[in-house]
Design an enzyme around this catalytic site. Structure first.
Site, PDB file in Angstrom:
ATOM      1  N   ASP A   1      -5.972  -4.156  -1.692  1.00 42.16           N
ATOM      2  CA  ASP A   1      -4.880  -3.715  -0.828  1.00 42.16           C
ATOM      3  C   ASP A   1      -4.062  -4.868  -0.245  1.00 42.16           C
ATOM      4  O   ASP A   1      -4.605  -5.828   0.300  1.00 42.16           O
ATOM      5  CB  ASP A   1      -5.465  -2.880   0.306  1.00 42.16           C
ATOM      6  CG  ASP A   1      -4.412  -2.130   1.093  1.00 42.16           C
ATOM      7  OD1 ASP A   1      -3.692  -2.768   1.883  1.00 42.16           O
ATOM      8  OD2 ASP A   1      -4.314  -0.897   0.929  1.00 42.16           O
TER       9      ASP A   1
ATOM     10  N   SER B   1       0.836  -1.205   0.000  1.00 43.19           N
ATOM     11  CA  SER B   1       0.000   0.000   0.000  1.00 43.19           C
ATOM     12  C   SER B   1       0.872   1.257   0.000  1.00 43.19           C
ATOM     13  O   SER B   1       1.630   1.475  -0.937  1.00 43.19           O
ATOM     14  CB  SER B   1      -0.960  -0.050   1.198  1.00 43.19           C
ATOM     15  OG  SER B   1      -2.031   0.843   1.039  1.00 43.19           O
TER      16      SER B   1
END
Length: 259
Positions: free
Chosen positions: A156, A44
Site C-alpha cells: 500500500d 490506495s
C-alpha cells in the site's frame, strides 16, 4: 502518456479504503466549477478513483461503478502466508471496469503510488498495466498479499505517501497541486482486538504522519471530515459523497485563484 508536457493543475488523492468514495464528489465539484485537471496521483483508494477518472470515465460513471461494488467482488481469503486476502481481487475488479488498460492510453497523466516492502521507499508507477499498479497501491500490509512489479515487492502506497503531493509536482510536473485527504478527523477503532484492526491501525498511523507533511506542500488542501465513518463501511457512501462535495466547495475560492 498523453497530456501537456508541463501540466498546470494536479490532484493528489489520498488513501482511505471506503472513504475514497468522497474523491468522486470532489472531482465532480471541480469539474462542475470548470476547474481543469491536468494530472492525477492516487494512493490506495485514491488510485482507484484517480485511475478511473484519468481513463476518461465521468464522475457519474465512476459513482455508478463504485457504489454498486461490494467487498465480496474484491476480497478473496487465502491461507495466511503473506496476507489474509489475495490482492488479485483488486486487479481483477479494476481490469473489468477500466475502459483502457495501459497508462499510455489514459486521457490524463496518472501515477499510482505504492511502497517497496524491502526498503519502505515510495514507488511511483506511471507505465504498464493500470490495474496492476492500482493493485499494488491498495495492497495493505498483512491484510492483502503484496504485489510484484518489475521484481519489486510492493504494498500500500499510504505507508510511504498517503497524500501524494510530491508525486504530482515532481513526477507529473504539475505547477499547482490540490490535495484531497479523505481521513480528516478520523478515529479508526475503540479497541484493537484482532489482527485486522491492529494491522489497519498501524498502517493508518504511518499514513497520517506522512500525510501531514505532504499536505503542507499543496497549494490547496481539501480535507474531508471522516468522523464516524469506518475505513471499510461502504454503507456510508452517500454521506461520504455529501461530505466530499462540501469540503471541495469550501475550498473553491482558493482553487479559483490557481487559475
Amino acid at each position: 502518456m498523453p497530456g501537456t508536457s508541463n501540466p498546470s493543475i494536479g490532484l493528489a488523492l489520498s488513501g482511505g479504503a471506503a472513504r475514497g468514495i468522497a474523491h468522486i464528489a470532489v472531482i465532480d465539484a471541480l469539474e462542475q466549477e470548470g476547474i481543469p485537471i491536468h494530472a492525477i496521483a492516487g494512493t490506495s483508494a485514491g488510485s482507484i478513483v484517480g485511475a478511473l477518472y484519468a481513463s476518461g470515465m465521468t464522475p457519474s460513471e465512476i459513482k455508478r461503478v463504485l457504489l454498486h461494488a461490494k467487498w465480496k467482488d474484491i476480497l478473496k481469503f487465502t491461507i495466511p502466508k503473506r496476507g489474509l486476502m489475495s490482492s488479485e481481487g483488486i486487479y481483477r475488479f479494476m481490469e473489468d471496469v477500466l475502459p483502457v488498460k495501459k497508462f499510455s492510453s489514459l486521457s490524463i497523466p496518472f501515477a499510482a503510488i505504492a511502497t517497496d516492502l524491502r526498503t519502505a521507499e515510495k514507488v511511483v508507477i506511471t507505465s504498464g498495466s493500470i490495474a496492476r499498479a492500482v493493485q499494488a497501491s491498495c495492497s495493505l500490509p498483512v491484510i492483502f498479499t503484496p504485489t510484484e512489479i518489475n521484481r519489486k515487492v510492493l504494498v500500500d502506497g499510504g505507508v510511504a505517501s498517503q497524500v501524494p503531493v510530491r508525486a504530482v509536482r515532481e513526477e507529473l510536473r504539475a505547477k499547482q497541486v490540490i490535495s484531497v485527504n479523505v481521513n480528516y478527523k478520523a478515529l479508526e477503532f475503540d479497541e484493537y482486538d484482532n489482527i485486522i484492526k491492529i494491522a489497519t491501525h498501524l498502517s493508518m498511523l504511518w499514513a497520517s504522519r506522512n500525510s501531514r507533511e505532504e499536505e503542507k506542500l499543496a497549494d490547496v488542501a481539501i480535507q474531508v471530515n471522516a468522523t464516524g465513518i469506518a475505513l471499510y463501511d461502504l454503507s456510508k457512501s452517500r454521506e461520504l459523497l455529501r461530505r466530499g462535495r462540501k469540503a471541495a466547495e469550501e475550498k473553491l475560492p482558493e482553487i479559483r485563484k490557481l487559475i
